[in-house]
Design a protein around this motif. Structure first.
Motif, PDB file in Angstrom:
ATOM      1  N   THR A  48     -10.164  13.241  -8.112  1.00 25.00           N
ATOM      2  CA  THR A  48     -10.479  11.845  -7.780  1.00 25.00           C
ATOM      3  C   THR A  48      -9.245  10.985  -8.016  1.00 25.00           C
ATOM      4  O   THR A  48      -8.715  10.941  -9.128  1.00 25.00           O
ATOM      5  CB  THR A  48     -11.644  11.322  -8.624  1.00 25.00           C
ATOM      6  N   VAL A  49      -8.801  10.337  -6.962  1.00 28.05           N
ATOM      7  CA  VAL A  49      -7.629   9.464  -7.038  1.00 28.05           C
ATOM      8  C   VAL A  49      -8.112   8.024  -7.186  1.00 28.05           C
ATOM      9  O   VAL A  49      -8.851   7.523  -6.339  1.00 28.05           O
ATOM     10  CB  VAL A  49      -6.739   9.595  -5.785  1.00 28.05           C
ATOM     11  N   SER A  70      -1.540   8.114  -1.103  1.00 30.50           N
ATOM     12  CA  SER A  70      -1.366   6.665  -1.226  1.00 30.50           C
ATOM     13  C   SER A  70      -2.679   5.908  -1.115  1.00 30.50           C
ATOM     14  O   SER A  70      -2.695   4.681  -1.142  1.00 30.50           O
ATOM     15  CB  SER A  70      -0.394   6.169  -0.146  1.00 30.50           C
ATOM     16  N   THR A  71      -3.775   6.631  -0.964  1.00 32.53           N
ATOM     17  CA  THR A  71      -5.079   5.985  -0.896  1.00 32.53           C
ATOM     18  C   THR A  71      -5.989   6.568  -1.977  1.00 32.53           C
ATOM     19  O   THR A  71      -5.822   7.707  -2.406  1.00 32.53           O
ATOM     20  CB  THR A  71      -5.742   6.186   0.473  1.00 32.53           C
ATOM     21  N   SER A  72      -6.939   5.781  -2.405  1.00 33.47           N
ATOM     22  CA  SER A  72      -7.877   6.245  -3.424  1.00 33.47           C
ATOM     23  C   SER A  72      -9.002   7.042  -2.783  1.00 33.47           C
ATOM     24  O   SER A  72      -9.226   6.989  -1.580  1.00 33.47           O
ATOM     25  CB  SER A  72      -8.445   5.052  -4.187  1.00 33.47           C
ATOM     26  N   ASP A 103      -5.767  -3.448  -2.013  1.00 34.04           N
ATOM     27  CA  ASP A 103      -5.778  -2.674  -0.774  1.00 34.04           C
ATOM     28  C   ASP A 103      -6.240  -1.262  -1.099  1.00 34.04           C
ATOM     29  O   ASP A 103      -6.911  -1.053  -2.112  1.00 34.04           O
ATOM     30  CB  ASP A 103      -4.397  -2.690  -0.106  1.00 34.04           C
ATOM     31  N   ASN A 104      -5.893  -0.284  -0.241  1.00 32.81           N
ATOM     32  CA  ASN A 104      -6.378   1.075  -0.483  1.00 32.81           C
ATOM     33  C   ASN A 104      -5.649   1.781  -1.625  1.00 32.81           C
ATOM     34  O   ASN A 104      -6.021   2.885  -2.008  1.00 32.81           O
ATOM     35  CB  ASN A 104      -6.279   1.919   0.794  1.00 32.81           C
ATOM     36  N   LYS A 105      -4.622   1.129  -2.176  1.00 34.00           N
ATOM     37  CA  LYS A 105      -3.868   1.713  -3.291  1.00 34.00           C
ATOM     38  C   LYS A 105      -4.044   0.937  -4.590  1.00 34.00           C
ATOM     39  O   LYS A 105      -4.018   1.525  -5.673  1.00 34.00           O
ATOM     40  CB  LYS A 105      -2.384   1.781  -2.925  1.00 34.00           C
TER      41      LYS A 105
END
Length: 204
Positions: free
Chosen positions: A64-65, A36-38, A146-148
């Motif tokens: 890499t997300v 759920s985070t990059s 946000d982080n997503k």
């Protein structure tokens, strides 16, 4: 086949994600889900060995997300508010067909900002007070990300008009004789609000 039926452990960092079994020709697979985070995530496969085969660890594979780009929409309840009137700016924040809940949304104009939060349906709204001068104004609606999700924005334009007024006039007597006096009286209002201190001209 050589290598079939062996248990291979899949790790992300030091976290064991799953244990899979090799098939024909020692092949194995693991279906993962992006976090759920990059960021960058490294995976490795580990075989602990047995009586016939020694233990072995694969080289790392890095994925890499990336953050997703949501869609934001916004509109005003009226595009022509009067000076000082209240109106609503509302919209939605979505990830495809999915709603984004609890996201912070800001609505800004000339350094003044109103903050609101999306609901479980991805909707947001805020009550806005129109500026004190007529003219065209563009409000900036922003989600900071946000982080997503990456941040996204939208604009809403309105034209602020003068406040509508009404006036009434009545006479103390509809029929008078030459030289008699009479009184004209009336009201000056903006909606249900009486306006005092204004100069009203009377014409014959």
């Amino acid at each position: 086949s050589v290598g079939s039926g062996a248990s291979v452990k899949i790790y992300s960092g030091s976290t064991l994600l799953d244990t899979v079994t090799t098939g024909t020709n020692g092949a194995f697979s693991y279906t993962g889900s992006a976090t759920s985070t990059s960021g960058s995530i490294s995976y490795k496969a580990v075989y602990d060995g047995d009586s016939a085969y020694e233990s072995v660890e694969s080289s790392s594979v890095t994925i890499t997300v990336s953050k997703k780009t949501p869609t934001i929409t916004a509109s005003a309840s009226t595009s022509t508010p009067a000076i000082g009137a209240t109106f609503t700016i509302s919209g939605t924040l979505k990830d495809g067909n999915s709603n984004i809940n609890g996201a912070s949304i800001t609505i800004s104009l000339n350094g003044s900002t109103v903050a609101t939060t999306t609901t479980s349906s991805g909707a947001f709204s805020a009550t806005i007070t129109a500026p004190s001068s007529t003219g065209s104004y563009t409000y900036a609606i922003a989600y900071g990300g946000d982080n997503k999700y990456v941040g996204v924005g939208e604009t809403v334009s309105v034209t602020v008009n003068k406040i509508s007024t009404t006036t009434t006039l009545a006479t103390s007597s509809a029929s008078v004789s030459v030289g008699d006096t009479f009184t004209l009286s009336g009201t000056f209002q903006a909606g249900s609000t009486s306006l005092s201190g204004y100069t009203v001209e009377i014409y014959e």
